[in-house]
Design a protein around this motif. Structure first.
Motif, PDB file in Angstrom:
ATOM      1  N   MET A 161     -46.575 -75.239   4.702  1.00  0.00           N
ATOM      2  CA  MET A 161     -45.203 -74.729   4.530  1.00  0.00           C
ATOM      3  C   MET A 161     -44.973 -74.432   3.046  1.00  0.00           C
ATOM      4  O   MET A 161     -45.126 -75.294   2.194  1.00  0.00           O
ATOM      5  N   ALA A 162     -44.616 -73.171   2.744  1.00  0.00           N
ATOM      6  CA  ALA A 162     -44.372 -72.767   1.364  1.00  0.00           C
ATOM      7  C   ALA A 162     -43.105 -73.430   0.843  1.00  0.00           C
ATOM      8  O   ALA A 162     -42.203 -73.752   1.602  1.00  0.00           O
ATOM      9  N   ALA A 163     -43.060 -73.614  -0.475  1.00  0.00           N
ATOM     10  CA  ALA A 163     -41.823 -74.080  -1.107  1.00  0.00           C
ATOM     11  C   ALA A 163     -40.781 -72.970  -1.016  1.00  0.00           C
ATOM     12  O   ALA A 163     -41.110 -71.793  -1.010  1.00  0.00           O
ATOM     13  N   ARG A 164     -39.513 -73.367  -0.938  1.00  0.00           N
ATOM     14  CA  ARG A 164     -38.429 -72.389  -0.812  1.00  0.00           C
ATOM     15  C   ARG A 164     -37.424 -72.551  -1.940  1.00  0.00           C
ATOM     16  O   ARG A 164     -37.062 -73.668  -2.291  1.00  0.00           O
ATOM     17  N   ALA A 165     -36.963 -71.452  -2.485  1.00  0.00           N
ATOM     18  CA  ALA A 165     -35.933 -71.492  -3.515  1.00  0.00           C
ATOM     19  C   ALA A 165     -34.777 -70.587  -3.117  1.00  0.00           C
ATOM     20  O   ALA A 165     -34.954 -69.641  -2.348  1.00  0.00           O
ATOM     21  N   GLY A 166     -33.590 -70.897  -3.617  1.00  0.00           N
ATOM     22  CA  GLY A 166     -32.418 -70.041  -3.429  1.00  0.00           C
ATOM     23  C   GLY A 166     -31.846 -69.702  -4.797  1.00  0.00           C
ATOM     24  O   GLY A 166     -31.957 -70.502  -5.727  1.00  0.00           O
ATOM     25  N   ILE A 167     -31.285 -68.525  -4.921  1.00  0.00           N
ATOM     26  CA  ILE A 167     -30.804 -68.047  -6.228  1.00  0.00           C
ATOM     27  C   ILE A 167     -29.320 -67.707  -6.147  1.00  0.00           C
ATOM     28  O   ILE A 167     -28.883 -67.042  -5.215  1.00  0.00           O
ATOM     29  N   VAL A 168     -28.544 -68.184  -7.130  1.00  0.00           N
ATOM     30  CA  VAL A 168     -27.145 -67.784  -7.271  1.00  0.00           C
ATOM     31  C   VAL A 168     -27.003 -66.977  -8.556  1.00  0.00           C
ATOM     32  O   VAL A 168     -27.355 -67.461  -9.630  1.00  0.00           O
ATOM     33  N   VAL A 169     -26.518 -65.774  -8.435  1.00  0.00           N
ATOM     34  CA  VAL A 169     -26.224 -64.940  -9.597  1.00  0.00           C
ATOM     35  C   VAL A 169     -24.712 -64.970  -9.793  1.00  0.00           C
ATOM     36  O   VAL A 169     -23.971 -64.645  -8.871  1.00  0.00           O
ATOM     37  N   THR A 170     -24.254 -65.398 -10.982  1.00  0.00           N
ATOM     38  CA  THR A 170     -22.815 -65.505 -11.192  1.00  0.00           C
ATOM     39  C   THR A 170     -22.303 -64.394 -12.093  1.00  0.00           C
ATOM     40  O   THR A 170     -23.052 -63.835 -12.896  1.00  0.00           O
ATOM     41  N   GLY A 171     -21.031 -64.084 -11.939  1.00  0.00           N
ATOM     42  CA  GLY A 171     -20.408 -63.095 -12.828  1.00  0.00           C
ATOM     43  C   GLY A 171     -19.626 -62.064 -12.049  1.00  0.00           C
ATOM     44  O   GLY A 171     -20.203 -61.328 -11.255  1.00  0.00           O
ATOM     45  N   THR A 172     -18.316 -62.007 -12.291  1.00  0.00           N
ATOM     46  CA  THR A 172     -17.491 -60.997 -11.627  1.00  0.00           C
ATOM     47  C   THR A 172     -17.991 -59.605 -11.959  1.00  0.00           C
ATOM     48  O   THR A 172     -17.937 -58.695 -11.141  1.00  0.00           O
ATOM     49  N   GLU A 173     -18.531 -59.432 -13.178  1.00  0.00           N
ATOM     50  CA  GLU A 173     -19.004 -58.108 -13.569  1.00  0.00           C
ATOM     51  C   GLU A 173     -20.212 -57.682 -12.727  1.00  0.00           C
ATOM     52  O   GLU A 173     -20.438 -56.497 -12.517  1.00  0.00           O
ATOM     53  N   VAL A 174     -20.988 -58.652 -12.239  1.00  0.00           N
ATOM     54  CA  VAL A 174     -22.107 -58.325 -11.352  1.00  0.00           C
ATOM     55  C   VAL A 174     -21.588 -58.074  -9.938  1.00  0.00           C
ATOM     56  O   VAL A 174     -21.963 -57.110  -9.268  1.00  0.00           O
ATOM     57  N   LEU A 175     -20.683 -58.947  -9.487  1.00  0.00           N
ATOM     58  CA  LEU A 175     -20.147 -58.823  -8.129  1.00  0.00           C
ATOM     59  C   LEU A 175     -19.502 -57.464  -7.918  1.00  0.00           C
ATOM     60  O   LEU A 175     -19.603 -56.864  -6.849  1.00  0.00           O
ATOM     61  N   THR A 176     -18.832 -56.957  -8.940  1.00  0.00           N
ATOM     62  CA  THR A 176     -18.122 -55.688  -8.792  1.00  0.00           C
ATOM     63  C   THR A 176     -18.952 -54.492  -9.243  1.00  0.00           C
ATOM     64  O   THR A 176     -18.496 -53.369  -9.194  1.00  0.00           O
ATOM     65  N   GLY A 177     -20.184 -54.756  -9.698  1.00  0.00           N
ATOM     66  CA  GLY A 177     -21.068 -53.649  -9.998  1.00  0.00           C
ATOM     67  C   GLY A 177     -20.890 -53.055 -11.386  1.00  0.00           C
ATOM     68  O   GLY A 177     -21.488 -52.039 -11.693  1.00  0.00           O
ATOM     69  N   ARG A 178     -20.060 -53.661 -12.252  1.00  0.00           N
ATOM     70  CA  ARG A 178     -19.962 -53.112 -13.601  1.00  0.00           C
ATOM     71  C   ARG A 178     -21.263 -53.359 -14.354  1.00  0.00           C
ATOM     72  O   ARG A 178     -21.615 -52.604 -15.255  1.00  0.00           O
ATOM     73  N   VAL A 179     -21.971 -54.429 -13.968  1.00  0.00           N
ATOM     74  CA  VAL A 179     -23.306 -54.687 -14.506  1.00  0.00           C
ATOM     75  C   VAL A 179     -24.239 -54.854 -13.310  1.00  0.00           C
ATOM     76  O   VAL A 179     -23.928 -55.590 -12.379  1.00  0.00           O
ATOM     77  N   ALA A 180     -25.374 -54.164 -13.322  1.00  0.00           N
ATOM     78  CA  ALA A 180     -26.347 -54.321 -12.240  1.00  0.00           C
ATOM     79  C   ALA A 180     -27.162 -55.587 -12.492  1.00  0.00           C
ATOM     80  O   ALA A 180     -27.625 -55.811 -13.612  1.00  0.00           O
ATOM     81  N   ASP A 181     -27.303 -56.413 -11.472  1.00  0.00           N
ATOM     82  CA  ASP A 181     -28.074 -57.636 -11.641  1.00  0.00           C
ATOM     83  C   ASP A 181     -29.559 -57.331 -11.744  1.00  0.00           C
ATOM     84  O   ASP A 181     -30.125 -56.651 -10.903  1.00  0.00           O
ATOM     85  N   ARG A 182     -30.200 -57.859 -12.783  1.00  0.00           N
ATOM     86  CA  ARG A 182     -31.658 -57.728 -12.857  1.00  0.00           C
ATOM     87  C   ARG A 182     -32.322 -59.083 -12.682  1.00  0.00           C
ATOM     88  O   ARG A 182     -33.529 -59.167 -12.509  1.00  0.00           O
ATOM     89  N   ASN A 183     -31.527 -60.173 -12.750  1.00  0.00           N
ATOM     90  CA  ASN A 183     -32.139 -61.499 -12.706  1.00  0.00           C
ATOM     91  C   ASN A 183     -32.581 -61.920 -11.308  1.00  0.00           C
ATOM     92  O   ASN A 183     -33.640 -62.529 -11.161  1.00  0.00           O
ATOM     93  N   GLY A 184     -31.775 -61.637 -10.295  1.00  0.00           N
ATOM     94  CA  GLY A 184     -32.123 -62.030  -8.928  1.00  0.00           C
ATOM     95  C   GLY A 184     -33.485 -61.483  -8.532  1.00  0.00           C
ATOM     96  O   GLY A 184     -34.400 -62.238  -8.174  1.00  0.00           O
ATOM     97  N   PRO A 185     -33.674 -60.150  -8.621  1.00  0.00           N
ATOM     98  CA  PRO A 185     -34.979 -59.585  -8.277  1.00  0.00           C
ATOM     99  C   PRO A 185     -36.109 -60.105  -9.168  1.00  0.00           C
ATOM    100  O   PRO A 185     -37.203 -60.375  -8.681  1.00  0.00           O
ATOM    101  N   TRP A 186     -35.846 -60.267 -10.456  1.00  0.00           N
ATOM    102  CA  TRP A 186     -36.907 -60.741 -11.346  1.00  0.00           C
ATOM    103  C   TRP A 186     -37.346 -62.145 -10.940  1.00  0.00           C
ATOM    104  O   TRP A 186     -38.553 -62.435 -10.843  1.00  0.00           O
ATOM    105  N   LEU A 187     -36.377 -63.023 -10.682  1.00  0.00           N
ATOM    106  CA  LEU A 187     -36.715 -64.387 -10.281  1.00  0.00           C
ATOM    107  C   LEU A 187     -37.405 -64.405  -8.922  1.00  0.00           C
ATOM    108  O   LEU A 187     -38.379 -65.146  -8.716  1.00  0.00           O
ATOM    109  N   ALA A 188     -36.903 -63.596  -7.972  1.00  0.00           N
ATOM    110  CA  ALA A 188     -37.520 -63.566  -6.646  1.00  0.00           C
ATOM    111  C   ALA A 188     -38.992 -63.192  -6.767  1.00  0.00           C
ATOM    112  O   ALA A 188     -39.860 -63.772  -6.112  1.00  0.00           O
ATOM    113  N   GLU A 189     -39.271 -62.213  -7.626  1.00  0.00           N
ATOM    114  CA  GLU A 189     -40.645 -61.750  -7.793  1.00  0.00           C
ATOM    115  C   GLU A 189     -41.492 -62.787  -8.538  1.00  0.00           C
ATOM    116  O   GLU A 189     -42.640 -63.052  -8.166  1.00  0.00           O
ATOM    117  N   ALA A 190     -40.923 -63.400  -9.589  1.00  0.00           N
ATOM    118  CA  ALA A 190     -41.665 -64.422 -10.339  1.00  0.00           C
ATOM    119  C   ALA A 190     -41.975 -65.617  -9.439  1.00  0.00           C
ATOM    120  O   ALA A 190     -43.060 -66.217  -9.532  1.00  0.00           O
TER     121      ALA A 190
END
Lengths: 427, 427
Positions: B1-30
């Protein structure tokens, strides 16, 4: 109490960043404008258990509507519709009339794209896309995938789930029909107007702003204030109900009093301000860029109708291109180096003359990661702008990756032009 | 069984799209590269109750590690560290030694940026950033914000929470230290290698591929297969443990057998293939673009070291720019119109000659939303490429928004160049 919605974005390609999600932010903003509050956007891959867990999370927490995007295609990993049906206690069955309409849409699309389609595999895909949970409302396809509104099964409680396609143009095209669907209207009936306002500062550190806001925080009851620093711009976004309008006015007064010298906008982006200032004078612009390699011109040409003001840009990477296309003197390149204030000014002047533009912008620098020296480290940039009434210039050293340096340099160039055209905080 | 992680990206500016999140995908891939499975990324705004709900969701579902990004700045809406401490049952207190180190980092940074800082507000921000939950491991700041590893309080069960800063360069710079921290190492100890492989097709509809995969699905046990159509490219990504390597080989054989004529890559992107093909011959490229307005040149210059092969590009929006900078004959513009196969070829030839490049690329079209006619609707694009050994061209009509047409046209241009340099599926 405002209505609340939760959003699930599906797709392993989004989870892993091969595709950047545009639907979550778009939906959050479209809902906010209608007074619907979005607490979180959950991104999941194409695994049933992860999608099920996300639905369970969002349907639980006092949510009035759950929205899913993606996973409606013809392939086996597109499992959203059937899974949402199961989650809501509504098994799916083929809708033959819908199947026929999808088949026609697929035929039109493949003819247009010139695809040779295998009839059997096409039919299998269409039949999959025409499966509808019992009692769900069908939203007509904009591309080939229908949307769905799936209420919870009779006798159970929970919010309806609005199922939308992944391609942004299809999702946005389907949005009016989704809002008009009866279960969605009922779910969002409690929504009250939520206003949003943005102030933008150029050159104020985030901690200064934080201290100023702390001093007046008891006058800002009812405002949700978010600050965000990006490429040197400090954005203050407030959201508030109509009752908090006086508090919003007090915030604007406080920010204006403390940061009037760096406040450059009460809404529009620097791109919009520069475009409007050019259009008002009927002026055109030409760009001569080196380290940004086309990115600055691409930013100028992004808005619809930009050909009215943008005549063009030269991305002059090679020194020969700088001399031959933008008249940068070879002697200047030899004496000052390609990365110098002199060359930035020559690029601006060259772009202005060669394009016959009213205003020229010039940018040169070292985006990295290679190419830096002790004297001119990676991140060194020189910017210049020249117009009929004068010129402006700035030189600085930026931190960050190649991508960050390129991106931030385009923002600096826009602020330099803003300063030249409109005054306000120095770039 | 592989280890599992969950990611929370915080920031109203990300939620509303004023800033595109790059951390979630980067962490998922790493994490994936280390065999750690990420089921979902939750994006929340800057509201405590939403962050708390997201932590509860992710900490519940058999997760070995929860990671948060963002919300570590000096302002009041940066509440992640204290809230995670509370969530884990570990109240925060000031770490005076850390406070000193952050104060030094802030002083260095403001000196570099030339900011005038108010000492009192700076000190308040620093003191906030130096609050550490009891028993947490501090990860040294890369910018000014420290990271944290916060285990659950003694006597309770739950995964540790890794708290990382929001700016991508700070997050990525802190990643090695985060992986080395003892609680993180323990949490991910169960991870086993997870491989990933990508095949790329050009011109095959997704439903055809789905049918082919269905025919061999019983031979593909152990593979997680995702397909994704984007800008006309069909990507097949598989993830699998070492045991499933034979199944992966069967998948490659099946795809090669059925789609050998559209398979153009077993990994690299079209950008990477074109760059390698140019570099192998020692060839340079020049770009002449109209409707893409700099975006194609920006794509060519995005990779580090691209100045080795890219001499430059002209974004010739105005007709005068086409004639004067790229030698498109005025008579041709008058007779065939700026949006025509002739002009695309002339832009390619002009760019080739004016930049002195081995290869020239030309693009013209109507990105919209205005400017279309019955004869030349929005989305009409003409592409051309010219090299020492020949030329290639393509004309077509694209669907979608201005942004989509601009973006997809750059992909088409790269495939035209790929075809010219390497053969393979026709652009």
């Amino acid at each position: 109490m405002a209505a609340r919605a939760g959003i699930v974005v599906t797709g392993t390609e989004v989870l892993t960043g091969r595709v950047a999600d545009r639907n979550g932010p778009w939906l959050a903003e479209a809902l906010r404008a209608r007074g619907v509050d979005v607490g979180s956007v959950v991104v999941v891959g194409d695994r049933p258990e992860d999608l099920r867990a996300a639905l369970g999370f969002l349907a639980g927490a006092g949510t009035d509507l759950v929205i899913t995007t993606g996973g409606l295609g013809p392939t086996a990993d597109d499992l959203t519709a059937a899974l949402v049906g199961d989650f809501q206690g509504r098994p799916s069955a083929l809708d033959p009339a819908l199947e026929q309409r999808i088949a026609e849409a697929v035929a039109r699309l493949s003819a247009r794209r010139g695809w040779r389609m295998d009839p059997a595999s096409t039919a299998a895909g269409v039949a999959k896309q025409a499966q509808v949970p019992a009692g769900a409302t069908v939203l007509e396809p904009v591309g080939t995938a229908p949307g769905l509104v799936v209420p919870v099964a009779d006798g159970r409680t929970g919010p309806p789930v609005l199922v939308l396609p992944g391609p942004p143009s299809e999702l946005q095209g389907m949005w009016p029909a989704a809002l008009a669907a009866e279960p969605v209207r009922r779910a969002l009936a409690g929504a009250t107007e939520l206003r949003q306002s943005t102030l933008r500062l150029w050159g104020t550190p985030e901690s200064e702003l934080a201290a100023a806001l702390r001093r007046v925080e008891d006058q800002l009851i009812g405002l949700e204030v978010t600050t965000c620093l990006r490429d040197g711009e400090l954005e203050i976004v407030t959201r508030y109900g109509p009752d908090a309008e006086p508090a919003q006015q007090r915030l604007v007064q406080a920010v204006t009093a403390d940061f009037g010298d760096t406040l450059f906008s009460d809404g529009p982006t620097v791109d919009e301000l520069v475009a409007a200032a050019l259009d008002e004078r009927g002026w055109t612009v030409g760009i001569g860029e080196s380290c940004t390699g086309g990115l600055l011109t691409a930013r100028f040409t992004a808005p619809p109708g930009s050909s009215r003001r943008v005549l063009g840009g030269v991305a002059a990477y090679a020194d020969d291109a700088k001399t031959q296309l933008l008249d940068v003197p070879a002697g200047m390149l030899a004496a000052a180096g390609a990365v110098s204030p002199e060359v930035a000014a020559a690029l601006a002047e060259g772009a202005r003359r060669r394009f016959g533009a009213d205003v020229g912008v010039g940018v040169t620098g070292i985006a990295g990661p290679g190419g830096g020296t002790a004297e001119k480290p990676v991140g060194t940039v020189h910017l210049a702008a020249a117009g009929p009434d004068g010129a402006a210039a700035r030189s600085l050293t930026l931190l960050g990756s190649r991508e960050a340096v390129r991106q931030r340099t385009t923002t600096l160039a826009l602020h330099l032009l803003r300063q030249l055209l409109l005054g306000g905080p120095a770039a």
